[in-house]
Design a protein around this motif. Structure first.
Motif, PDB file in Angstrom:
ATOM      1  N   GLU A 176       2.130   2.216  -3.527  1.00 53.05           N
ATOM      2  CA  GLU A 176       0.991   2.570  -4.234  1.00 53.05           C
ATOM      3  C   GLU A 176       0.580   4.194  -4.060  1.00 53.05           C
ATOM      4  O   GLU A 176      -0.168   4.705  -4.763  1.00 53.05           O
ATOM      5  CB  GLU A 176      -0.224   1.757  -4.561  1.00 53.05           C
ATOM      6  CG  GLU A 176       0.457   0.358  -5.198  1.00 53.05           C
ATOM      7  CD  GLU A 176       0.486   0.554  -6.547  1.00 53.05           C
ATOM      8  OE1 GLU A 176       0.027   1.343  -7.317  1.00 53.05           O
ATOM      9  OE2 GLU A 176       1.635   0.278  -7.041  1.00 53.05           O
ATOM     10  N   ASN A 198      -4.998   3.971 -13.556  1.00 56.01           N
ATOM     11  CA  ASN A 198      -4.056   3.054 -13.467  1.00 56.01           C
ATOM     12  C   ASN A 198      -3.861   2.290 -12.208  1.00 56.01           C
ATOM     13  O   ASN A 198      -3.156   1.628 -12.184  1.00 56.01           O
ATOM     14  CB  ASN A 198      -2.697   3.414 -13.942  1.00 56.01           C
ATOM     15  CG  ASN A 198      -2.761   3.894 -15.558  1.00 56.01           C
ATOM     16  OD1 ASN A 198      -3.352   3.488 -16.664  1.00 56.01           O
ATOM     17  ND2 ASN A 198      -1.890   4.939 -15.818  1.00 56.01           N
ATOM     18  N   THR A 199      -4.929   2.756 -11.401  1.00 56.89           N
ATOM     19  CA  THR A 199      -4.513   2.014  -9.799  1.00 56.89           C
ATOM     20  C   THR A 199      -6.014   1.762  -9.565  1.00 56.89           C
ATOM     21  O   THR A 199      -6.795   2.556  -9.414  1.00 56.89           O
ATOM     22  CB  THR A 199      -3.885   3.327  -8.910  1.00 56.89           C
ATOM     23  OG1 THR A 199      -2.549   3.772  -9.547  1.00 56.89           O
ATOM     24  CG2 THR A 199      -3.455   2.560  -7.606  1.00 56.89           C
ATOM     25  N   ALA A 200      -6.016   0.604  -8.856  1.00 56.78           N
ATOM     26  CA  ALA A 200      -7.215   0.242  -8.527  1.00 56.78           C
ATOM     27  C   ALA A 200      -7.632   0.821  -7.225  1.00 56.78           C
ATOM     28  O   ALA A 200      -9.020   1.381  -6.872  1.00 56.78           O
ATOM     29  CB  ALA A 200      -7.155  -1.432  -8.034  1.00 56.78           C
ATOM     30  N   ASP A 201      -6.816   1.299  -6.339  1.00 59.12           N
ATOM     31  CA  ASP A 201      -7.096   1.923  -4.988  1.00 59.12           C
ATOM     32  C   ASP A 201      -6.080   3.240  -4.800  1.00 59.12           C
ATOM     33  O   ASP A 201      -5.500   2.923  -4.121  1.00 59.12           O
ATOM     34  CB  ASP A 201      -7.012   0.795  -3.956  1.00 59.12           C
ATOM     35  CG  ASP A 201      -7.701   1.452  -2.430  1.00 59.12           C
ATOM     36  OD1 ASP A 201      -8.329   2.379  -2.537  1.00 59.12           O
ATOM     37  OD2 ASP A 201      -6.924   1.132  -1.436  1.00 59.12           O
ATOM     38  N   TYR A 211      -3.114   8.690 -12.839  1.00 61.96           N
ATOM     39  CA  TYR A 211      -2.747   7.758 -11.532  1.00 61.96           C
ATOM     40  C   TYR A 211      -4.099   6.876 -11.231  1.00 61.96           C
ATOM     41  O   TYR A 211      -4.070   5.888 -11.056  1.00 61.96           O
ATOM     42  CB  TYR A 211      -2.285   8.472 -10.437  1.00 61.96           C
ATOM     43  CG  TYR A 211      -2.106   7.932  -9.083  1.00 61.96           C
ATOM     44  CD1 TYR A 211      -1.533   6.651  -8.782  1.00 61.96           C
ATOM     45  CD2 TYR A 211      -2.946   8.270  -7.971  1.00 61.96           C
ATOM     46  CE1 TYR A 211      -1.480   6.067  -7.615  1.00 61.96           C
ATOM     47  CE2 TYR A 211      -2.800   7.558  -6.800  1.00 61.96           C
ATOM     48  CZ  TYR A 211      -2.188   6.452  -6.572  1.00 61.96           C
ATOM     49  OH  TYR A 211      -2.296   5.821  -5.483  1.00 61.96           O
ATOM     50  N   LYS A 212      -5.110   7.690 -11.008  1.00 63.13           N
ATOM     51  CA  LYS A 212      -6.440   7.038 -10.611  1.00 63.13           C
ATOM     52  C   LYS A 212      -6.886   5.981 -11.615  1.00 63.13           C
ATOM     53  O   LYS A 212      -7.431   4.810 -11.394  1.00 63.13           O
ATOM     54  CB  LYS A 212      -7.350   8.070 -10.412  1.00 63.13           C
ATOM     55  CG  LYS A 212      -8.840   7.452 -10.136  1.00 63.13           C
ATOM     56  CD  LYS A 212      -9.888   8.422  -9.794  1.00 63.13           C
ATOM     57  CE  LYS A 212     -11.117   7.677  -9.622  1.00 63.13           C
ATOM     58  NZ  LYS A 212     -12.392   8.617  -9.401  1.00 63.13           N
ATOM     59  N   GLN A 234       0.713  -1.220   0.126  1.00 65.13           N
ATOM     60  CA  GLN A 234      -0.112  -0.058   0.144  1.00 65.13           C
ATOM     61  C   GLN A 234       0.679   1.305   0.059  1.00 65.13           C
ATOM     62  O   GLN A 234       0.561   1.963  -0.715  1.00 65.13           O
ATOM     63  CB  GLN A 234      -0.839   0.069   1.229  1.00 65.13           C
ATOM     64  CG  GLN A 234      -2.144  -0.828   1.178  1.00 65.13           C
ATOM     65  CD  GLN A 234      -3.025  -0.645   2.409  1.00 65.13           C
ATOM     66  OE1 GLN A 234      -2.738  -0.228   3.342  1.00 65.13           O
ATOM     67  NE2 GLN A 234      -3.914  -1.709   2.451  1.00 65.13           N
TER      68      GLN A 234
END
Length: 146
Positions: free
Chosen positions: A63, A101-104, A98-99, A60
């Motif tokens: 990321e 390409n990122t799940a959370d 970023y949002k 976490q």
């Protein structure tokens, strides 16, 4: 011989302390029970967070994007242990990418010790406009670019 002691003089009055202590304890217990019955004790249920294994916390952390606002009006974008100097106007497009390409997506906003508060609020607004919900604001001071 009433009222006289064995020496022939009048009998002296004595205050017995034991019954006095009993009465004081009785009054104290009565007042305590009375005050407890007046106040209703209410509580809220609290669910405490559970600890995560260290490997999950490390992933976490990798990321999370850290945006540090400097005193000169620039931002330092830190993601996966790489830091880049960017302009505040570039924050929202980068956050949207970023949002996507990122799940959370998670963002940490921090400043150096001489940054203007208004710049930090502007970066916080950019994060909100990028529609990222998980935002933290760091309260300790970092050196510029760290």
């Amino acid at each position: 011989m009433t009222g006289n002691d064995s020496s022939g003089g009048p009998k002296k009055a004595r205050i017995e302390i034991i019954p006095l202590i009993d009465v004081i304890f009785f009054l104290l217990a009565t007042f305590i029970l009375f005050t407890l019955s007046l106040e209703k004790i209410q509580s809220l249920p609290v669910e405490l967070p559970k600890a995560a294994p260290p490997s999950a916390a490390t992933s976490q952390e990798d990321e999370t994007v850290t945006l540090q606002v400097s005193e000169f009006g620039n931002c330092y974008w830190t993601h996966r242990k790489t830091t880049e100097l960017i302009d505040v106007s570039d924050v929202r497009p980068r956050l949207q990418n970023y949002k996507a390409n990122t799940a959370d997506p998670r963002v940490l906003i921090t400043t150096d010790d001489r940054a203007k508060f208004s710049l930090a609020i502007r970066v916080l607004d950019e994060v909100r406009l990028a529609d990222i919900d998980k935002v933290s604001v760091e309260t300790r001071v970092r050196t510029t670019g760290r």
